[in-house]
Design a protein around this motif. Structure first.
Motif, PDB file in Angstrom:
ATOM      1  N   THR A 347      40.329  34.686  35.732  1.00 18.31           N
ATOM      2  CA  THR A 347      41.283  33.781  34.558  1.00 18.31           C
ATOM      3  C   THR A 347      40.724  34.419  32.488  1.00 18.31           C
ATOM      4  OG1 THR A 347      41.876  31.767  35.521  1.00 18.31           O
ATOM      5  CG2 THR A 347      41.823  31.580  33.242  1.00 18.31           C
ATOM      6  N   ARG A 348      39.204  34.970  32.869  1.00 17.95           N
ATOM      7  CA  ARG A 348      39.063  35.228  32.173  1.00 17.95           C
ATOM      8  C   ARG A 348      39.749  36.296  31.304  1.00 17.95           C
ATOM      9  NH1 ARG A 348      34.352  33.149  34.163  1.00 17.95           N
ATOM     10  NH2 ARG A 348      34.046  35.130  34.725  1.00 17.95           N
ATOM     11  N   ILE A 349      39.562  37.822  32.536  1.00 15.30           N
ATOM     12  CA  ILE A 349      40.407  38.810  32.876  1.00 15.30           C
ATOM     13  C   ILE A 349      41.709  38.446  32.133  1.00 15.30           C
ATOM     14  CG2 ILE A 349      41.256  40.743  33.347  1.00 15.30           C
ATOM     15  CD1 ILE A 349      38.203  40.504  35.348  1.00 15.30           C
ATOM     16  N   HIS A 350      42.770  37.303  32.609  1.00 21.71           N
ATOM     17  CA  HIS A 350      43.689  37.438  32.154  1.00 21.71           C
ATOM     18  C   HIS A 350      44.483  36.982  31.118  1.00 21.71           C
ATOM     19  CE1 HIS A 350      48.079  36.672  32.672  1.00 21.71           C
ATOM     20  NE2 HIS A 350      48.004  36.148  31.542  1.00 21.71           N
ATOM     21  N   ARG A 351      43.616  36.335  30.019  1.00 25.28           N
ATOM     22  CA  ARG A 351      43.291  35.393  28.803  1.00 25.28           C
ATOM     23  C   ARG A 351      43.255  36.855  28.043  1.00 25.28           C
ATOM     24  NH1 ARG A 351      42.046  29.344  30.092  1.00 25.28           N
ATOM     25  NH2 ARG A 351      43.975  29.248  30.929  1.00 25.28           N
ATOM     26  N   ALA A 352      41.626  37.644  28.049  1.00 26.84           N
ATOM     27  CA  ALA A 352      41.263  38.228  27.230  1.00 26.84           C
ATOM     28  C   ALA A 352      42.089  39.864  27.201  1.00 26.84           C
ATOM     29  CB  ALA A 352      40.092  39.250  27.936  1.00 26.84           C
ATOM     30  N   SER A 353      43.254  39.775  28.645  1.00 20.88           N
ATOM     31  CA  SER A 353      43.679  40.834  28.295  1.00 20.88           C
ATOM     32  C   SER A 353      45.131  40.468  27.247  1.00 20.88           C
ATOM     33  CB  SER A 353      44.384  41.807  29.644  1.00 20.88           C
ATOM     34  OG  SER A 353      43.453  41.856  30.107  1.00 20.88           O
ATOM     35  N   SER A 354      45.293  39.659  27.449  1.00 23.77           N
ATOM     36  CA  SER A 354      47.464  39.266  26.933  1.00 23.77           C
ATOM     37  C   SER A 354      46.387  39.136  25.226  1.00 23.77           C
ATOM     38  CB  SER A 354      47.333  37.630  27.834  1.00 23.77           C
ATOM     39  OG  SER A 354      48.328  37.953  28.655  1.00 23.77           O
ATOM     40  N   GLU A 355      45.908  38.815  25.166  1.00 19.90           N
ATOM     41  CA  GLU A 355      45.109  38.226  23.546  1.00 19.90           C
ATOM     42  C   GLU A 355      44.463  39.918  23.143  1.00 19.90           C
ATOM     43  OE1 GLU A 355      42.085  35.680  23.391  1.00 19.90           O
ATOM     44  OE2 GLU A 355      43.338  33.947  24.202  1.00 19.90           O
ATOM     45  N   GLY A 356      44.747  40.590  23.159  1.00 22.53           N
ATOM     46  CA  GLY A 356      43.896  41.991  23.565  1.00 22.53           C
ATOM     47  C   GLY A 356      42.634  42.806  23.052  1.00 22.53           C
ATOM     48  N   GLY A 357      42.093  42.151  23.787  1.00 24.68           N
ATOM     49  CA  GLY A 357      40.471  42.504  23.928  1.00 24.68           C
ATOM     50  C   GLY A 357      39.796  42.400  25.341  1.00 24.68           C
ATOM     51  N   GLY A 358      40.719  42.825  26.395  1.00 25.13           N
ATOM     52  CA  GLY A 358      40.225  43.454  27.293  1.00 25.13           C
ATOM     53  C   GLY A 358      39.136  44.232  27.605  1.00 25.13           C
ATOM     54  N   THR A 359      38.283  44.371  28.318  1.00 21.50           N
ATOM     55  CA  THR A 359      37.159  44.989  28.557  1.00 21.50           C
ATOM     56  C   THR A 359      37.102  45.742  29.864  1.00 21.50           C
ATOM     57  OG1 THR A 359      35.527  43.422  29.671  1.00 21.50           O
ATOM     58  CG2 THR A 359      35.700  44.008  26.964  1.00 21.50           C
ATOM     59  N   GLN A 360      36.207  46.992  30.045  1.00 22.49           N
ATOM     60  CA  GLN A 360      35.983  47.329  31.504  1.00 22.49           C
ATOM     61  C   GLN A 360      35.735  46.700  31.971  1.00 22.49           C
ATOM     62  OE1 GLN A 360      33.628  50.984  31.448  1.00 22.49           O
ATOM     63  NE2 GLN A 360      35.170  51.946  31.728  1.00 22.49           N
ATOM     64  N   ARG A 361      36.098  46.060  33.384  1.00 21.02           N
ATOM     65  CA  ARG A 361      36.042  45.593  34.502  1.00 21.02           C
ATOM     66  C   ARG A 361      34.981  46.683  35.401  1.00 21.02           C
ATOM     67  NH1 ARG A 361      42.291  44.507  35.289  1.00 21.02           N
ATOM     68  NH2 ARG A 361      42.773  43.796  33.448  1.00 21.02           N
ATOM     69  N   GLY A 362      33.933  45.697  35.126  1.00 19.98           N
ATOM     70  CA  GLY A 362      32.784  46.224  36.467  1.00 19.98           C
ATOM     71  C   GLY A 362      32.974  45.381  37.473  1.00 19.98           C
ATOM     72  N   GLU A 363      31.111  45.199  37.977  1.00 19.91           N
ATOM     73  CA  GLU A 363      30.584  44.419  39.061  1.00 19.91           C
ATOM     74  C   GLU A 363      31.017  42.956  39.152  1.00 19.91           C
ATOM     75  OE1 GLU A 363      26.564  43.659  38.392  1.00 19.91           O
ATOM     76  OE2 GLU A 363      25.949  44.861  39.431  1.00 19.91           O
ATOM     77  N   GLU A 364      31.767  42.727  38.555  1.00 17.75           N
ATOM     78  CA  GLU A 364      31.636  41.364  38.630  1.00 17.75           C
ATOM     79  C   GLU A 364      33.181  40.919  39.752  1.00 17.75           C
ATOM     80  OE1 GLU A 364      32.644  38.614  34.948  1.00 17.75           O
ATOM     81  OE2 GLU A 364      34.757  40.058  34.353  1.00 17.75           O
ATOM     82  N   VAL A 365      33.925  42.198  39.625  1.00 21.15           N
ATOM     83  CA  VAL A 365      35.381  41.822  40.029  1.00 21.15           C
ATOM     84  C   VAL A 365      35.209  42.675  41.539  1.00 21.15           C
ATOM     85  CG1 VAL A 365      36.172  42.433  38.504  1.00 21.15           C
ATOM     86  CG2 VAL A 365      36.328  44.721  39.311  1.00 21.15           C
ATOM     87  N   GLN A 366      34.122  43.278  41.864  1.00 20.40           N
ATOM     88  CA  GLN A 366      33.782  44.145  43.027  1.00 20.40           C
ATOM     89  C   GLN A 366      33.551  42.852  44.052  1.00 20.40           C
ATOM     90  OE1 GLN A 366      30.780  46.621  42.223  1.00 20.40           O
ATOM     91  NE2 GLN A 366      32.674  48.604  41.329  1.00 20.40           N
ATOM     92  N   GLN A 367      32.832  41.819  43.638  1.00 12.49           N
ATOM     93  CA  GLN A 367      32.575  40.504  44.794  1.00 12.49           C
ATOM     94  C   GLN A 367      31.338  40.997  46.211  1.00 12.49           C
ATOM     95  OE1 GLN A 367      36.455  39.479  46.704  1.00 12.49           O
ATOM     96  NE2 GLN A 367      37.074  38.397  44.923  1.00 12.49           N
ATOM     97  N   LEU A 368      31.044  42.022  44.986  1.00  8.98           N
ATOM     98  CA  LEU A 368      29.701  42.626  46.315  1.00  8.98           C
ATOM     99  C   LEU A 368      28.531  41.601  45.703  1.00  8.98           C
ATOM    100  CD1 LEU A 368      29.381  46.274  46.000  1.00  8.98           C
ATOM    101  CD2 LEU A 368      30.366  45.369  47.937  1.00  8.98           C
ATOM    102  N   MET A 369      28.363  40.629  45.664  1.00  7.09           N
ATOM    103  CA  MET A 369      27.397  40.033  44.297  1.00  7.09           C
ATOM    104  C   MET A 369      27.403  38.666  44.486  1.00  7.09           C
ATOM    105  SD  MET A 369      25.790  42.422  42.529  1.00  7.09           S
ATOM    106  CE  MET A 369      24.022  41.134  41.953  1.00  7.09           C
ATOM    107  N   LEU A 370      28.621  38.239  45.622  1.00  6.24           N
ATOM    108  CA  LEU A 370      29.016  37.363  45.858  1.00  6.24           C
ATOM    109  C   LEU A 370      28.002  37.010  47.503  1.00  6.24           C
ATOM    110  CD1 LEU A 370      33.072  36.908  45.475  1.00  6.24           C
ATOM    111  CD2 LEU A 370      31.190  36.082  43.367  1.00  6.24           C
ATOM    112  N   GLY A 371      27.823  35.460  47.453  1.00  2.97           N
ATOM    113  CA  GLY A 371      26.591  35.320  48.278  1.00  2.97           C
ATOM    114  C   GLY A 371      26.952  33.505  48.548  1.00  2.97           C
ATOM    115  N   TYR A 372      26.386  33.384  49.768  1.00  2.73           N
ATOM    116  CA  TYR A 372      26.312  31.965  49.991  1.00  2.73           C
ATOM    117  C   TYR A 372      25.149  30.964  50.741  1.00  2.73           C
ATOM    118  CZ  TYR A 372      30.371  33.259  51.759  1.00  2.73           C
ATOM    119  OH  TYR A 372      31.794  34.131  52.379  1.00  2.73           O
ATOM    120  N   ARG A 373      24.207  31.761  48.932  1.00  2.00           N
ATOM    121  CA  ARG A 373      22.265  30.854  48.990  1.00  2.00           C
ATOM    122  C   ARG A 373      22.784  29.492  49.117  1.00  2.00           C
ATOM    123  NH1 ARG A 373      18.358  34.615  45.075  1.00  2.00           N
ATOM    124  NH2 ARG A 373      18.973  36.229  46.491  1.00  2.00           N
TER     125      ARG A 373
END
Length: 485
Positions: A347-373
């Motif tokens: 949702t954040r990426i979509h709204r930023a892109s729609s408003e012309g303020g999209g930023t380069q996408r890094g590790e937050e989209v790669q799903q490597l940092m997601l876990g089950y602690r």
């Protein structure tokens, strides 16, 4: 007809789950109401974490051969070329992360390769077959099919998409919001080699009349994915080939004749929503049936693959290794927080892109940092760990392991007991496969014993074996086996 699991929907979610169950010796019937696999490019990005899953499932070499890295974006204003930029950060592979970049491959091709792998494993898939009725009891489920058959199974998984009929039949609500009320069109088109756009860039007209236009070259051949929005919220989206050609000609320098063929087209409005529950008795929701994303950030398909991967090993342990049925409760408790977090990213990426303020996408989209602690299945028994230490619930990194790599050791439907800087425990019998491996030292892990779950996460970690046997019993894995690596 009797089986172990009925899977409804042959998208990426259903196919990944069917593959995982097949390699575990779990009988599953996959039913798909369509006469064939989905034909379009819709979810075209495979994130690094999903590539690790596909590696484990034995399909990654084919996926890599069919895909490519994302091309650089190229901005246009009319016929004038503007700046180029990378939408996605590019990274070099490391010992811990062998697949460091998002892979571009149309969803249709991903599904073809998953289907190919499923058939190799002897999977049972029925096209042109819809679920027409569902009943469940304490002992199992009965699924009525449009073929007239009734299938009896222990469990059923609804992977039947965002408009899931099973979710609605169960009375499970969806909580969410409209991310953008303006309609969008996505289509796959074949373009003439004489068209103004080349295959070396992802082309975008941000100021196109009527709404921005993006054309992304798809691997192989002359296909492009078209994505365009409409400024008018009430606009009716015409998906006919004639209308798609006319739209491109009106908004870009391309002519209608430049569009050789419209292969597939669909309209949608970006929405973010999550099911109120991911389980009802013996029925589980997975993929879009459980959570619906904006396409921004390439999170929907990838989160769906992770759902299937999380659920598959748990069903296998319960159905084949006498794990307590309560193990399946962890599917909902682990996946719901992940889905909520990822929906927020989309949702954040979509709204930023729609408003012309999209930023380069890094590790937050790669799903490597997601876990089950925070999961009940994450048991950490070591004290005094550094803040950045690997802990139970984290993704288990790759790395060298003798002549192999850790991912080679982890690959397969088993648990792995990894000793780093400490001895392996004395061998004792086990009821289910638990491979073992030992490293003299590896900074990515620190020191200790690490039980790696079949989905590549650290389940239990300790300095000694205290509590290990109890954990193994709780997940249907018995006790540690002799070292074999």
């Amino acid at each position: 007809m009797d089986t172990d699991v009925v899977i409804v929907g042959a998208g990426p979610t259903g196919l990944v789950l069917a593959i995982d169950l097949a390699r575990r010796g779990v009988r599953a019937v996959l039913v798909e109401k369509g006469e064939a696999l989905f034909p379009g490019s819709r979810g075209k990005g495979l994130q690094p974490r999903s590539l690790e899953v596909l590696d484990d499932l034995g399909v990654l070499p084919r996926i890599e051969a069919a895909g490519t890295l994302y091309p650089r974006m190229l901005g246009w204003e009319g016929t004038e070329r503007l700046a180029e930029w990378d939408m996605l950060e590019r990274s070099e592979p490391t010992e811990q992360v062998p697949y460091a970049n998002t892979l571009l491959i149309p969803q249709s091709r991903t599904q073809e390769l998953l289907y190919e792998r499923l058939t190799e494993l002897g999977g049972d898939i029925r096209f042109g077959t819809a679920l027409t009725g569902l009943r469940q009891s304490e002992d199992g489920v009965e699924a009525d099919l449009s073929t007239g058959e009734t299938v009896r199974a222990a469990y059923l998984v609804a992977a039947d998409g965002g408009r899931s009929t099973i979710r609605r039949a169960l009375g499970i609500g969806m909580t969410g919001e409209t991310v953008d009320p303006r309609p969008m069109l996505v289509a796959d088109v074949r373009l003439s080699p004489d068209a103004i756009v080349d295959r070396g860039n992802w082309h975008i007209w941000l100021k196109a009349p009527g709404g921005a236009v993006a054309l992304c070259p798809l691997p192989g051949g002359d296909r492009f994915q078209l994505i365009t929005g409409f400024e008018d919220e009430t606009a009716a989206v015409d998906t006919t080939p004639e209308a798609v050609r006319a739209l491109l000609a009106a908004r870009t320098p391309l002519s209608e004749e430049d569009v050789v063929e419209v292969l597939w087209a669909s309209d949608f409005r970006a929405r973010a929503a999550m099911a109120d529950r991911f389980r009802a008795g013996r029925v589980f929701l997975a993929g879009d049936a459980a959570h619906v994303h904006s396409p921004a950030g390439g999170q929907g398909l990838n989160t769906s693959v992770q759902d299937a991967y999380n659920l598959g090993w748990k069903l296998g342990q319960v159905l084949r290794h006498d794990a307590p049925e309560t193990l399946l409760d962890s599917y909902e408790s682990e996946r719901m927080p992940i889905a909520a977090d990822v929906l927020g990213i989309s949702t954040r990426i979509h709204r930023a892109s729609s408003e012309g303020g999209g930023t380069q996408r890094g590790e937050e989209v790669q799903q490597l940092m997601l876990g089950y602690r925070d999961s009940a299945l994450a048991v950490e028994t070591r004290d005094g760990l550094a803040e950045d230490a690997l802990r139970a619930g984290d993704r288990a990194p790759d790395g060298p392991c003798g002549e192999d790599r850790l991912f080679d050791v982890f690959r397969g439907p088993h648990f792995t007991l990894l000793a780093v800087g400490v001895p392996l425990p004395a061998p004792v019998p086990a009821r289910a496969p638990v491979r073992t491996a030992r490293l003299a030292a590896y900074a990515a892990y620190g020191t200790g014993l690490f039980l790696i779950r079949p989905d590549g996460y650290v389940g239990w970690a300790g300095g000694t074996t205290d509590g290990l046997d109890a954990y193994l019993a709780a997940v249907g894995a018995g006790a540690a086996v002799p070292a074999d690596a």
